[in-house]
Design a protein around this motif. Structure first.
Motif, PDB file in Angstrom:
ATOM      1  N   ALA A 237       0.826  -1.268   0.097  1.00 35.41           N
ATOM      2  CA  ALA A 237       0.085   0.040  -0.106  1.00 35.41           C
ATOM      3  C   ALA A 237       0.875   1.326  -0.118  1.00 35.41           C
ATOM      4  N   VAL A 238       0.392   2.392  -0.433  1.00 32.40           N
ATOM      5  CA  VAL A 238       0.919   3.785  -0.510  1.00 32.40           C
ATOM      6  C   VAL A 238       0.133   4.483   0.380  1.00 32.40           C
ATOM      7  N   THR A 239       0.549   4.795   1.397  1.00 35.22           N
ATOM      8  CA  THR A 239      -0.286   5.750   2.515  1.00 35.22           C
ATOM      9  C   THR A 239       0.308   7.365   2.848  1.00 35.22           C
ATOM     10  N   ASP A 240      -0.425   8.059   3.138  1.00 29.10           N
ATOM     11  CA  ASP A 240      -0.076   9.215   3.681  1.00 29.10           C
ATOM     12  C   ASP A 240       0.421   9.345   4.981  1.00 29.10           C
ATOM     13  N   GLU A 241       0.691  10.378   5.740  1.00 30.84           N
ATOM     14  CA  GLU A 241       1.293  10.421   6.976  1.00 30.84           C
ATOM     15  C   GLU A 241       0.318  10.058   8.158  1.00 30.84           C
ATOM     16  N   ASN A 242      -0.956   9.918   7.732  1.00 33.15           N
ATOM     17  CA  ASN A 242      -1.856   9.529   8.603  1.00 33.15           C
ATOM     18  C   ASN A 242      -2.612   8.262   8.140  1.00 33.15           C
ATOM     19  N   ASN A 243      -1.795   7.567   7.339  1.00 34.72           N
ATOM     20  CA  ASN A 243      -2.021   6.131   7.145  1.00 34.72           C
ATOM     21  C   ASN A 243      -3.448   6.068   6.315  1.00 34.72           C
ATOM     22  N   HIS A 244      -3.621   7.012   5.779  1.00 33.53           N
ATOM     23  CA  HIS A 244      -4.848   6.953   4.752  1.00 33.53           C
ATOM     24  C   HIS A 244      -4.258   6.324   3.387  1.00 33.53           C
ATOM     25  N   LEU A 245      -5.128   5.496   2.711  1.00 33.96           N
ATOM     26  CA  LEU A 245      -4.542   4.781   1.462  1.00 33.96           C
ATOM     27  C   LEU A 245      -4.574   5.776   0.356  1.00 33.96           C
ATOM     28  N   LEU A 246      -3.611   5.790  -0.328  1.00 37.07           N
ATOM     29  CA  LEU A 246      -3.428   6.831  -1.468  1.00 37.07           C
ATOM     30  C   LEU A 246      -3.521   5.770  -2.727  1.00 37.07           C
ATOM     31  N   LYS A 278      -8.868  -1.686  -5.651  1.00 37.96           N
ATOM     32  CA  LYS A 278     -10.182  -2.087  -4.948  1.00 37.96           C
ATOM     33  C   LYS A 278     -10.080  -2.364  -3.496  1.00 37.96           C
ATOM     34  N   THR A 279     -11.123  -2.044  -2.771  1.00 37.47           N
ATOM     35  CA  THR A 279     -11.040  -2.236  -1.429  1.00 37.47           C
ATOM     36  C   THR A 279     -12.173  -2.750  -0.820  1.00 37.47           C
ATOM     37  N   ILE A 280     -12.141  -3.381   0.411  1.00 38.81           N
ATOM     38  CA  ILE A 280     -13.287  -3.911   1.247  1.00 38.81           C
ATOM     39  C   ILE A 280     -12.953  -3.538   2.718  1.00 38.81           C
ATOM     40  N   THR A 281     -14.131  -3.433   3.586  1.00 39.95           N
ATOM     41  CA  THR A 281     -13.917  -2.964   4.867  1.00 39.95           C
ATOM     42  C   THR A 281     -13.864  -4.238   5.670  1.00 39.95           C
ATOM     43  N   ALA A 282     -13.368  -4.179   6.933  1.00 39.76           N
ATOM     44  CA  ALA A 282     -12.996  -5.341   7.490  1.00 39.76           C
ATOM     45  C   ALA A 282     -14.095  -6.200   8.106  1.00 39.76           C
ATOM     46  N   ASP A 283     -15.529  -5.420   8.198  1.00 43.26           N
ATOM     47  CA  ASP A 283     -16.665  -6.045   8.679  1.00 43.26           C
ATOM     48  C   ASP A 283     -17.398  -6.820   7.531  1.00 43.26           C
ATOM     49  N   VAL A 302      -7.310  -4.546  -0.712  1.00 39.86           N
ATOM     50  CA  VAL A 302      -7.010  -3.648   0.478  1.00 39.86           C
ATOM     51  C   VAL A 302      -8.208  -3.616   1.357  1.00 39.86           C
ATOM     52  N   VAL A 303      -7.695  -3.735   2.783  1.00 38.78           N
ATOM     53  CA  VAL A 303      -8.851  -3.542   3.624  1.00 38.78           C
ATOM     54  C   VAL A 303      -8.664  -2.104   4.429  1.00 38.78           C
ATOM     55  N   VAL A 304      -9.629  -1.549   4.344  1.00 39.60           N
ATOM     56  CA  VAL A 304      -9.725  -0.221   5.007  1.00 39.60           C
ATOM     57  C   VAL A 304     -10.848  -0.071   5.779  1.00 39.60           C
ATOM     58  N   ALA A 305     -10.562   1.028   6.607  1.00 40.04           N
ATOM     59  CA  ALA A 305     -11.663   1.444   7.476  1.00 40.04           C
ATOM     60  C   ALA A 305     -12.584   2.293   6.940  1.00 40.04           C
ATOM     61  N   ALA A 306     -13.838   2.858   7.520  1.00 43.23           N
ATOM     62  CA  ALA A 306     -14.689   3.749   6.776  1.00 43.23           C
ATOM     63  C   ALA A 306     -14.070   4.998   6.298  1.00 43.23           C
ATOM     64  N   SER A 308     -11.160   5.390   5.367  1.00 45.53           N
ATOM     65  CA  SER A 308     -10.091   5.212   4.194  1.00 45.53           C
ATOM     66  C   SER A 308      -8.696   4.895   4.988  1.00 45.53           C
ATOM     67  N   THR A 309      -8.718   4.767   6.367  1.00 41.86           N
ATOM     68  CA  THR A 309      -7.572   4.222   7.052  1.00 41.86           C
ATOM     69  C   THR A 309      -6.991   2.862   6.303  1.00 41.86           C
ATOM     70  N   TYR A 310      -5.819   2.640   6.144  1.00 38.55           N
ATOM     71  CA  TYR A 310      -5.242   1.365   5.583  1.00 38.55           C
ATOM     72  C   TYR A 310      -5.107   0.508   6.827  1.00 38.55           C
ATOM     73  N   LEU A 311      -5.640  -0.714   6.777  1.00 37.07           N
ATOM     74  CA  LEU A 311      -5.623  -1.767   7.520  1.00 37.07           C
ATOM     75  C   LEU A 311      -4.965  -3.011   7.328  1.00 37.07           C
ATOM     76  N   GLY A 312      -4.621  -3.310   6.082  1.00 39.29           N
ATOM     77  CA  GLY A 312      -3.858  -4.436   5.498  1.00 39.29           C
ATOM     78  C   GLY A 312      -4.669  -4.998   4.160  1.00 39.29           C
ATOM     79  N   PHE A 313      -4.130  -6.435   3.800  1.00 37.16           N
ATOM     80  CA  PHE A 313      -4.552  -6.917   2.725  1.00 37.16           C
ATOM     81  C   PHE A 313      -5.358  -8.088   2.971  1.00 37.16           C
ATOM     82  N   ILE A 314      -6.378  -8.657   2.228  1.00 39.44           N
ATOM     83  CA  ILE A 314      -6.988  -9.837   2.250  1.00 39.44           C
ATOM     84  C   ILE A 314      -6.640 -10.399   0.886  1.00 39.44           C
ATOM     85  N   HIS A 315      -6.030 -11.823   0.791  1.00 34.32           N
ATOM     86  CA  HIS A 315      -5.541 -12.425  -0.419  1.00 34.32           C
ATOM     87  C   HIS A 315      -6.362 -13.563  -0.739  1.00 34.32           C
TER      88      HIS A 315
END
Length: 325
Positions: A237-246, A278-283, A302-306, A308-315
């Motif tokens: 992932a490429v994220t900004d300083e606040n861990n938001h997905l770019l 392409k993203t999906i939420t953790a819930d 890419v798993v993100v919060a509501a 757009s905070t980056y959380l991880g990947f599901i493969h």
């Protein structure tokens, strides 16, 4: 012993399917006020539904019991022969009793029915002979009469058991609708196996076991390659300083970049990343992730919060490992 050619075998099979299809279609005329009374009596009872039968009808009874239990209606099976030899104690005061029989005249049925009537329980007869003992003695009658068995001798229960099976399913589904039975309820009764996982397993249960590769927008090409290699997901992932997905960079992006024969010096992450991955939420349910992977023909989300905070990947491999594929 007769021999059948391939064409003869197909004809027999098609005739069997046709006769049983006719038996099912005729049930539509038999869904009447008694059917509604049967469903409501089961729905409103404070007890269980006890379902009994003999022979092939007993097997249909067991299947209906299993279906009802798995869809929110407590049910037990009582074999008609065992019932008259001591198992009648299974029937409690508030139970509804259903007896399934084609003829309605089996000796065990004739002994069992008066005993149940003496108990005072509501008695539902699912029967293929409306002039039978069972039909006359039942408080509610479900008609499963068929014009012909699929058996060439019109003897072996085939069309008749199919009709019983479908009538039972109609009862079970009607009860599901009355109870407002949801997929979440279904999952509570089916926690094991692939079916259960499809209903309850969520993205949050899986992505946490993976690495969380990330780089900043200004990361060098070397840093990107090292991060992808070290985290072993084939992407970062490429994220900004606040861990938001770019965006994200995959090993495929790197190969395509190399094919362009452009100078590699000075390339940074934000110049080669894929925007709007392409993203999906953790819930989200894991099966939703699988549907999205298939839709876009990709291997990871890419798993993100509501926010757009980056959380991880599901493969895709996570879903294969859980048996969802």
């Amino acid at each position: 012993m007769s021999t059948l050619s391939a064409i003869d075998i197909k004809s027999v099979a098609l005739r069997t399917i046709g006769l049983e299809a006719e038996a099912i279609a005729s049930l539509q005329t038999m869904v009447n006020d008694d059917f509604e009374r049967a469903v409501r009596s089961i729905y409103e009872t404070k007890g269980r539904v006890v379902i009994s039968g003999i022979g092939k009808s007993a097997l249909i009874a067991q299947k209906l019991v299993a279906t009802l239990n798995s869809t929110g209606t407590p049910a037990i099976f009582l074999h008609a022969a065992d019932a008259i030899h001591g198992d009648l104690g299974m029937i409690q005061q508030d139970d509804v009793v259903m007896i399934i029989s084609k003829s309605g005249e089996s000796p065990e049925i004739k002994v069992l029915v008066p005993l149940i009537r003496n108990f005072g329980n509501t008695l539902i007869g699912m029967v293929g002979n409306m002039g039978s003992f069972l039909a006359r003695q039942s408080g509610i009658v479900l008609n499963t009469t068929v014009s012909q068995e699929a058996c060439p001798n019109n003897l072996a229960p085939t069309s008749s058991t199919t009709a019983q099976l479908v009538m039972g399913d109609a009862i079970a589904v009607s009860l599901m609708e009355l109870r407002g039975f949801t997929s979440e309820d279904f999952a509570r009764f089916h926690p094991g196996g692939t079916l259960g996982k499809k209903l309850y397993l969520r993205v949050s249960d899986l992505y946490v076991n993976n690495e969380t590769p990330r780089v900043s927008p200004s990361a060098t090409l070397k840093e990107v390659i090292v991060e992808i290699s070290r985290k072993r997901l084939g992407t970062t992932a490429v994220t900004d300083e606040n861990n938001h997905l770019l965006g994200i960079i995959t090993d495929g992006d790197l190969r395509r970049m190399l094919e362009k024969n452009i100078p590699l010096d000075g390339i940074i992450a934000n110049e080669i990343m894929t925007l709007d991955p392409k993203t999906i939420t953790a819930d989200a349910l894991a099966v939703e992730a699988l549907d999205r992977l298939r839709k876009y023909d990709i291997n990871q989300l890419v798993v993100v919060a509501a926010d757009s905070t980056y959380l991880g990947f599901i493969h895709l491999h996570d879903l294969i490992r859980e048996g969802l594929i």
